[in-house]
Design a protein around this motif. Structure first.
Motif, short mmCIF file in Angstrom:
data_model
loop_
_atom_site.label_atom_id
_atom_site.label_comp_id
_atom_site.label_asym_id
_atom_site.label_seq_id
_atom_site.Cartn_x
_atom_site.Cartn_y
_atom_site.Cartn_z
N GLY B 225 0.82 -1.21 0.00
CA GLY B 225 0.00 0.00 0.00
C GLY B 225 0.85 1.26 0.00
O GLY B 225 0.60 2.21 -0.75
N SER B 226 1.87 1.25 0.86
CA SER B 226 2.74 2.42 0.95
C SER B 226 3.45 2.69 -0.37
O SER B 226 3.56 3.83 -0.82
CB SER B 226 3.79 2.21 2.05
N ILE B 227 3.93 1.63 -0.98
CA ILE B 227 4.66 1.80 -2.23
C ILE B 227 3.74 2.35 -3.31
O ILE B 227 4.12 3.23 -4.10
CB ILE B 227 5.29 0.46 -2.67
N GLY B 228 2.51 1.86 -3.33
CA GLY B 228 1.54 2.38 -4.28
C GLY B 228 1.31 3.87 -4.10
O GLY B 228 1.30 4.65 -5.06
N MET B 229 1.15 4.28 -2.86
CA MET B 229 0.92 5.69 -2.58
C MET B 229 2.16 6.52 -2.90
O MET B 229 2.05 7.69 -3.33
CB MET B 229 0.53 5.88 -1.11
N MET B 230 3.33 5.94 -2.69
CA MET B 230 4.55 6.66 -3.03
C MET B 230 4.59 6.95 -4.53
O MET B 230 4.93 8.05 -4.96
CB MET B 230 5.78 5.83 -2.63
N LEU B 231 4.23 5.96 -5.32
CA LEU B 231 4.24 6.14 -6.77
C LEU B 231 3.23 7.21 -7.19
O LEU B 231 3.47 8.01 -8.08
CB LEU B 231 3.91 4.81 -7.46
N MET B 232 2.07 7.21 -6.51
CA MET B 232 1.06 8.22 -6.83
C MET B 232 1.56 9.63 -6.53
O MET B 232 1.29 10.57 -7.25
CB MET B 232 -0.20 7.96 -6.00
N THR B 233 2.28 9.75 -5.42
CA THR B 233 2.70 11.08 -4.99
C THR B 233 3.80 11.64 -5.87
O THR B 233 3.75 12.79 -6.29
CB THR B 233 3.19 11.00 -3.53
N SER B 234 4.82 10.82 -6.13
CA SER B 234 5.93 11.36 -6.91
C SER B 234 6.71 10.22 -7.54
O SER B 234 7.33 9.42 -6.84
CB SER B 234 6.86 12.18 -6.03
N LEU B 235 6.69 10.15 -8.83
CA LEU B 235 7.37 9.08 -9.54
C LEU B 235 8.88 9.21 -9.42
O LEU B 235 9.61 8.23 -9.26
CB LEU B 235 6.96 9.08 -11.01
N GLU B 236 9.36 10.47 -9.47
CA GLU B 236 10.80 10.69 -9.42
C GLU B 236 11.40 10.23 -8.10
O GLU B 236 12.43 9.58 -8.06
CB GLU B 236 11.12 12.18 -9.65
N LEU B 237 10.73 10.59 -7.00
CA LEU B 237 11.24 10.21 -5.68
C LEU B 237 11.22 8.70 -5.50
O LEU B 237 12.11 8.11 -4.89
CB LEU B 237 10.42 10.87 -4.58
N SER B 238 10.20 8.04 -6.05
CA SER B 238 10.10 6.59 -5.90
C SER B 238 11.27 5.89 -6.55
O SER B 238 11.73 4.85 -6.09
CB SER B 238 8.79 6.10 -6.53
N THR B 239 11.76 6.46 -7.64
CA THR B 239 12.89 5.84 -8.32
C THR B 239 14.09 5.72 -7.39
O THR B 239 14.77 4.70 -7.35
CB THR B 239 13.27 6.68 -9.55
N VAL B 240 14.34 6.79 -6.63
CA VAL B 240 15.46 6.76 -5.69
C VAL B 240 15.26 5.66 -4.66
O VAL B 240 16.19 4.91 -4.34
CB VAL B 240 15.59 8.13 -4.99
N SER B 241 14.04 5.54 -4.16
CA SER B 241 13.78 4.53 -3.12
C SER B 241 14.00 3.13 -3.64
O SER B 241 14.57 2.28 -2.96
CB SER B 241 12.34 4.67 -2.63
N PHE B 333 16.50 7.08 3.07
CA PHE B 333 15.70 8.20 3.55
C PHE B 333 16.39 9.53 3.27
O PHE B 333 15.78 10.50 2.82
CB PHE B 333 15.46 8.03 5.05
N SER B 334 17.68 9.55 3.51
CA SER B 334 18.43 10.78 3.24
C SER B 334 18.41 11.12 1.77
O SER B 334 18.29 12.29 1.38
CB SER B 334 19.88 10.60 3.71
N SER B 335 18.52 10.09 0.94
CA SER B 335 18.47 10.33 -0.51
C SER B 335 17.15 10.95 -0.91
O SER B 335 17.10 11.85 -1.76
CB SER B 335 18.68 9.01 -1.26
N ILE B 336 16.09 10.46 -0.31
CA ILE B 336 14.76 10.99 -0.62
C ILE B 336 14.68 12.47 -0.27
O ILE B 336 14.23 13.30 -1.06
CB ILE B 336 13.67 10.21 0.14
#
Lengths: 666, 677
Positions: B225-241, B333-336
């Motif tokens: 669920g969290s990962i899905g919401m992360m993708l919804m919020t910002s695709l660029e940031l998810s890539t780093v994660s 986390f720091s990268s994000i």
């Protein structure tokens, strides 16, 4: 305590009002109806006694539970004392890792503000966090290095605490095992071995974990909680108002459910020990279970125990569920309040985004720490629950100590029983007036019917139990004043049911020796030869290195008995007790063992007590003591006793030789 | 020899456990033949070497194939409780859903207060309305959180109940399987070890199942669920994660394996420690008599050290795992935050969105952490479960419940060319042939260790013969229903075993339907065994508790209760294996009278095993067994002649005057005299 005392007096008065002889006369009544009536009356009495015992125990349990906490907590922590340096080292590493990971959110918060050009002019040029943020902005690899350092510190901390925990568990198990081994026989009459083992394996694990790894997790949670709290105040004092409202609710929740959890853990431990006891006993006698075709019945008994566990676990599940739910609710409520209020402050220009981010991270760390503290509290409660019974075992002092007293290992004159009375715990008295002598260097035989207490006389002489009244003298010295271990080491004993251990024949024979490594092979073979065991041992492929199976299950009864005799002889004891030692031997072996024992006696002047059912084995005794109905009925030599008309001994002899045309041939 | 060993090892490694055991037994014969020419020492070394090699390979094989097969079996055990699991999972979905949507709403709440944010996307209008609603009515948010909390509470309750039921089922299955095994199984496995494994392993396996139900599924759900919401919020940031995910997974796999091996070894050593403790404490009186307390403590401590050594390795693996996880988590986390701040500066995302993303990242990280803990627990469970499932699935070679149901004899029981050896031992019986006629007393006598008790064991079918067969009225004993057959036989053994309950319950242990036995029948059986007098002499009568294994009774009292237990079911066949050896003269006499009476009135078929010739006088036929062979068979008088001859030879060999031995030990009875009326 006074209640227990009253209960004891009540029981005594009840018992004394119906003497044993009257009870027996009553039992001989021929009518079935009267027997039934008697049995009903007995059942009612039994139920009343049981109810009284339950009430007393329940009250005592409540009392103990109330006062257990702080005393037990100290006792638990003192277990970790010997390993405090290892624990201190672990906590030092904890300090390093906590410092690194607590300061990170602040630096990261500054990093956010650093990117916001609209806020740059407001920042204090002398802020150290700001300087660090700028440094890491330009050197990201350095940040990774700092994190690596923190990770290594965490790994080291866990290693130290985990090994400290295992050391504590080992020490605790050794202490409890040592204490159990030192208890007197009355303790084992009352306590079941399976339950003790369950305490030893499971409870020690729980207690050890509580005092080491759990201690470390608790310390970490505490440091993180206060560190985060301090930094939250530093970041924004206004925001902390929200926190102060929520914290009391959370702590209150822990207190209530923690207590409940502890109660159910105690019940759980009892139920699990009960199940293990059933399994252990049945499995150790599986041959008998199989013979009686009782497998289904045993499974049903075990299922009952398992169901008890389930019933208790339902309640535990309820308590645990509500605790988790409450925690989730209050945690998210706090977080929402923070963001709600924080956003409001931002709109008024009193807070920056970076500061809000830092605060949120610290709040999350704080919440996580509270959760960990709740886990710590629960584990500690479990440890206290598990430890109360364990410490009872560990600290229990035997009434008959293993050491201490005059060191006497031989008899010069005589062993004398003076008006000895004895009864096993919770049972009717077995003796009420036993008096006789065991002269030094002579053979004394004790005979009587089953249940008359002959084996108990041997137990008293070995001081496995103490008489309830009267005394036993060795050359005039009371047996209670003699060092028990020293005394036992100089007595060779062969029991009614030989017990071997799951090792080799050689190791079984030297098991009773004070210094097994000093016993030569020649001495072992000599002892085995004397008990006629060498003959069959030599026919095994690996001879004395043959493993005997569990409790000697791969040997016949007679073979086991001969090894037990060899074990008694290998120490060259001054006193020998043979409790039906030859009952499991065949005729030829019995004869050979008797010849060997005669040689021993002729050469070394041992003092021997023989307890036997087979009268043929005692014909050559120097004196015979006849025990009947709790006292000595006759005493003298074989010829003297056989000459008494209507004597008890004479009747025993006549019955055993019934069917032989010429009894005089003996 | 080497060729055979290699072949044997190969075969053992590849075959399943049940076949493995049969193979070992089958191979015993040729191995013995080959070894006959070797000296004792060399033989001993070879034997130990073979055993060690086979065990090592077997362990390696099990370890390699244990994971997935055992996991499937664990969940098979969980299947009956899927209703609870489903209910708990439903509550979990509710609570997880609520607590996953909150961060997004809170993010929008932040943006509500930021007057700088001017750009509005069309698809975000709905979310903004919700945020506005909660801004104006904060108590609604509290209500939503309360619902989520209640769902969490219900979830924990349901899944814990499911877990405990699964553990209970597993324990019952293992216990049921153990108690059905052949005697051969118990000759090979120490009871203490089985007991310890049964107790400790079920706890570990049960905890694995419980934790996977409670924590594992939730972690996966929240993580996804969290990962899905992360993708919804910002695709660029998810890539780093996502760049850090493979690193974390690799760490789990590496250290999880080490953890599993440590748990395995720990279980082995712990079982050994417990076995020592059980045996010593169960025989406390002997320890005390021998003053061997210190030796027992030393042994226990020595084994405890082994536990410590293995635990250090486990601590190392555990520490490394958690440390590595912490490092990668904080780096991610720091990268994000690093990259997120940059994106804010360029106007791609808002502060609110970054806050939401951070919260989801924390949730995802926490879920990964829980998955790591769950993975470790499952690894521990698999380590503990492989041996446990072996116990559960071990099939006795002898089936307890199949075959012809026979409860009586019409002609005789026959031993036909029977040979037998206990597992791992040399032959106990060799080419034994004799009959046990119906309604007669057959006595088996012989010196200690000659195999007399083994004849009783074979007749009860506790073991099967290695060669030859035992038949009842011509039907092979292996074709009979073992349970029914044993019910028909009353057995009194060499060492009476009582259980920790009342005298009544001990006697009723011998009957199939205890509830149907009346008090009169109970007293009758006790009377026949000469036990009624002392039982009624106790204050509590039949309700008296006998102490652990009957330790509060004398040997003779225990034996008489055992006899009553054998008589309670009115068996057609009786086996008395030195049944009266522990009784005094009076009881011995009374038992013989009782048995004689039983024979006349009930036509019992009796097998008596004894050392003493005096107890043989009533026998219709006597079989003399020596060193695994029958050396004589016939009437009592005939046997006396054979016995005299054998005793004479023994006496001559040992240099003992024959007259003395005969006069003291084997006084003959005048011809013609007997107890029969």
């Amino acid at each position: 305590m006074s209640l227990l005392s009253h209960l004891s007096r009540l029981c005594c008065s009840k018992c004394s009002s119906i003497p044993s002889s009257s009870t027996r006369l009553f039992c001989f009544a021929p009518q079935v109806g009267r027997s039934t009536g008697f049995l009903k009356s007995t059942l009612i009495k039994s139920k009343q006694a049981f109810r009284n015992v339950s009430v007393v125990e329940t009250k005592r349990e409540s009392y103990k539970l109330k006062n257990a906490s702080w005393k037990d907590l100290k006792a638990i922590l003192s277990l970790a004392g010997p390993y405090k340096w290892r624990i201190m080292l672990g906590i030092s590493f904890l300090g390093i890792s906590s410092s690194i990971f607590l300061f990170t959110p602040r630096v990261l918060g500054k990093l956010i503000d650093e990117w916001d050009e609209t806020k740059q002019d407001k920042m204090d040029p002398n802020d150290k966090a700001l300087l660090l943020a700028r440094f890491f902005k330009e050197n990201p690899i350095a940040l990774a290095g700092v994190f690596m350092l923190g990770a290594i510190a965490i790994a080291a901390r866990i290693y130290c605490m985990h090994t400290a925990g295992q050391l504590v568990i080992n020490d605790l198990r050794k202490s409890v095992f040592n204490s159990v081994l030192r208890q007197d026989m009355a303790f084992f009459d009352k306590n079941k071995v399976g339950e003790i083992v369950s305490r030893l394996s499971t409870d020690a694990l729980i207690v050890g974990y509580s005092v080491s790894m759990n201690l470390s997790d608790g310390a970490r949670a505490l440091i993180t909680c206060f560190g985060s709290g301090g930094l939250m105040v530093y970041t924004s004092l206004a925001m902390c108002k929200v926190i102060f409202v929520v914290v009391p609710v959370i702590v209150g929740t822990f207190a209530v459910f923690g207590k409940l959890q502890r109660k159910y853990t105690l019940m759980m431990q009892e139920a699990v020990a009960g199940a293990n006891q059933v399994a252990t006993e049945r499995l150790s006698s599986v041959r008998t279970v199989r013979m009686l075709v009782a497998e289904r019945k045993e499974l049903a008994a075990y299922s009952d125990k398992i169901n008890e566990i389930w019933q208790i676990s339902k309640k535990e599940g309820l308590a645990k569920g509500f605790m988790f739910g409450s925690f989730q609710f209050t945690g998210y409520l706090a977080l929402s309040s923070i963001l709600f209020y924080g956003s409001n402050l931002i709109s008024q220009g009193l807070l920056t985004y970076g500061e809000l981010s830092s605060f949120c991270l610290y709040a999350v760390l704080s919440a996580g720490s509270l959760s960990a503290m709740s886990g710590f509290y629960l584990e500690l409660m479990k440890g206290l629950g598990a430890s109360s019974r364990l410490f009872e075992l560990k600290n229990r002092e035997p009434r008959i100590p293993l050491e201490g007293g005059v060191q006497i290992g031989n008899v010069k004159d005589t062993i004398r029983f003076e008006h000895v009375a004895f009864g096993y715990a919770d049972r009717d008295p077995l003796f009420h007036n036993i008096s006789f002598d065991v002269p030094a260097g002579k053979i004394t035989a004790v005979v009587g019917s089953s249940g008359s207490g002959k084996s108990t006389i041997a137990s008293l002489l070995l001081r496995l139990y103490d008489p309830t009244s009267g005394r036993i003298l060795v050359d005039g010295t009371d047996l209670k004043d003699i060092d028990p271990s020293y005394w036992r080491r100089h007595i060779g004993t062969v029991g009614q049911e030989p017990v071997l251990f799951s090792t080799t024949i050689k190791e079984n024979i030297i098991y009773g020796s004070l210094e097994p490594e000093n016993v030569t092979d020649a001495e072992i073979v000599s002892a085995a030869d004397q008990s006629n065991a060498d003959e069959f041992i030599s026919r095994f492929p690996i001879k004395y290195d043959t493993k005997v199976g569990e409790h000697g299950s791969t040997l016949s009864g007679g073979q086991k008995q001969r090894i037990a005799i060899a074990r008694a002889l290998v120490n060259k004891p001054n006193i020998l007790i043979m409790d039906e030692a030859t009952s499991a031997l065949d005729a030829s072996s019995e004869y050979l063992v008797r010849i060997a024992l005669n040689k021993l006696l002729a050469n070394s002047k041992q003092t021997v007590m023989i307890i036997a059912h087979r009268l043929s084995t005692i014909k050559h005794a120097d004196q015979i003591v006849v025990v009947d109905r709790g006292s000595v009925a006759e005493s003298g030599s074989y010829d003297e006793l056989i000459a008494i008309p209507d004597g008890i001994f004479r009747k025993l002899v006549e019955k055993q030789t019934f069917g032989f045309k010429n009894p005089e041939s003996y | 020899m080497h060729c055979l060993c290699v072949l044997r090892s190969t075969l053992c490694c590849q075959m399943p456990t049940s076949t493995y055991r049969m193979l070992l037994q089958t191979k015993a014969v040729p191995v013995q033949i080959i070894k006959r020419d070797l000296t004792a020492k060399v033989k001993n070394q070879k034997l130990n070497q073979n055993i060690r090699r086979v065990d090592r390979r077997n362990a390696a094989y099990l370890l390699r194939h244990t994971t997935w097969k055992d996991l499937v079996e664990l969940y098979e055990i969980a299947k009956p409780f899927r209703k609870w699991i489903f209910l708990g999972t439903s509550f979990m979905v509710v609570s997880s859903g609520i607590f996953l949507i909150i961060p997004r709403i809170l993010g929008k709440l932040i943006d509500q207060f930021d007057s700088n944010t001017g750009v509005q996307k069309a698809e975000e209008v709905f979310t903004m309305k919700i945020a506005k609603y909660f801004k104006e009515q904060p108590m609604s948010l509290v209500g939503l959180l309360a619902i989520g909390a209640l769902a969490t509470a219900a979830k924990v309750y349901c899944l814990q109940i499911a877990g405990v039921n699964i553990v209970g089922s597993l324990r019952k299955m293992v216990y049921s399987s153990i108690i059905r095994q052949d005697m051969t199984f118990f000759d090979k496995n120490m009871v203490g070890e089985i007991g310890s494994r049964h107790a400790a392993d079920t706890v570990i396996v049960g905890y694995s199942v419980s934790s996977s139900l409670r924590a594992g599924v939730r972690a996966v759900l929240v993580g996804v669920g969290s990962i899905g919401m992360m993708l919804m919020t910002s695709l660029e940031l998810s890539t780093v994660s996502f760049l850090t995910a493979p690193i974390v997974m690799g760490i789990f796999k590496m250290f999880g394996r080490v953890q599993q091996q440590c748990t395995w070894q720990l279980q082995e050593v712990a079982a050994d420690v417990n076995q020592t403790a059980i045996e010593r404490m169960a025989n406390m009186k002997t320890i005390r008599m021998l003053s061997a307390e210190q030796q027992s403590i030393d042994e226990y401590c020595k084994k405890g050290e082994l536990v410590l050594d293995i635990s250090k390795t486990e601590a190392l693996a555990k520490g490394s795992l958690i440390g590595s996880f912490q490092f990668t988590g904080y780096s991610a986390f720091s990268s994000i935050l690093f990259y997120g701040s940059h994106l804010i500066n360029t106007g791609h995302i808002t502060y609110g969105e970054l806050s939401s993303f951070c919260l989801y990242a924390v949730l995802a990280a926490a879920s990964l952490s829980n998955i790591s803990g769950f993975y470790n627990e499952v690894m521990k469970g698999l380590g503990a479960s492989s041996r446990l499932l072996e116990l559960k699935n071990a099939q006795p070679i002898m089936n307890l419940n199949s075959g012809i149901k026979k409860t009586d004899i019409t002609t005789s029981i026959q031993f036909e060319n029977v040979s037998f050896a206990y597992a791992g031992r040399k032959k106990t019986l060799e080419n034994i042939s004799f009959d046990i006629p119906r309604g007669k007393i057959t006595a088996v006598i012989g010196p200690s260790g000659s195999g007399k008790s083994s004849i009783a064991n074979l007749m009860l079918r506790l073991y099967d013969p290695a060669d030859g067969r035992v038949t009842v009225d011509g039907v092979d004993l292996r074709d009979l229903n073992a349970t029914t057959w044993r019910h028909a036989i009353g057995t009194v053994g060499q060492e009476p075993v009582l259980f920790t309950c009342s005298i009544r319950e001990n006697i009723l242990m011998g009957t199939e339907h205890p509830e149907k036995v009346s008090q009169y029948e109970l007293e009758e059986a006790a009377q026949l065994a000469n036990a009624l007098d002392f039982i009624q002499g106790f204050e509590n009568g039949f309700e008296t508790m006998v102490g652990e294994h009957g330790c509060k009774l004398s040997g003779g009292q225990k034996q008489r209760i055992a006899i009553a237990r054998a008589l309670i079911s009115k068996p057609k066949i009786m086996i008395l294996d030195e049944a009266t050896s522990a009784l005094d003269a009076t009881s011995d006499y009374l038992i013989r009278m009782t048995l004689d009476n039983l024979l006349k009135n009930h036509n019992l078929t009796v097998l008596v095993i004894a050392h003493r010739l005096a107890t043989m006088q009533q026998a219709d036929q006597v079989v003399y067994v020596n060193r695994g062979r029958i050396e004589g068979q016939g009437t009592f008088d005939e046997m006396m002649k054979i016995q005299n001859s054998i005793v004479e030879q023994e006496a001559r060999r040992r240099g003992i005057p024959m007259n003395e031995q005969m006069s003291r030990v084997n006084t003959p009875v005048a011809r013609g005299f007997s107890l029969k009326f």
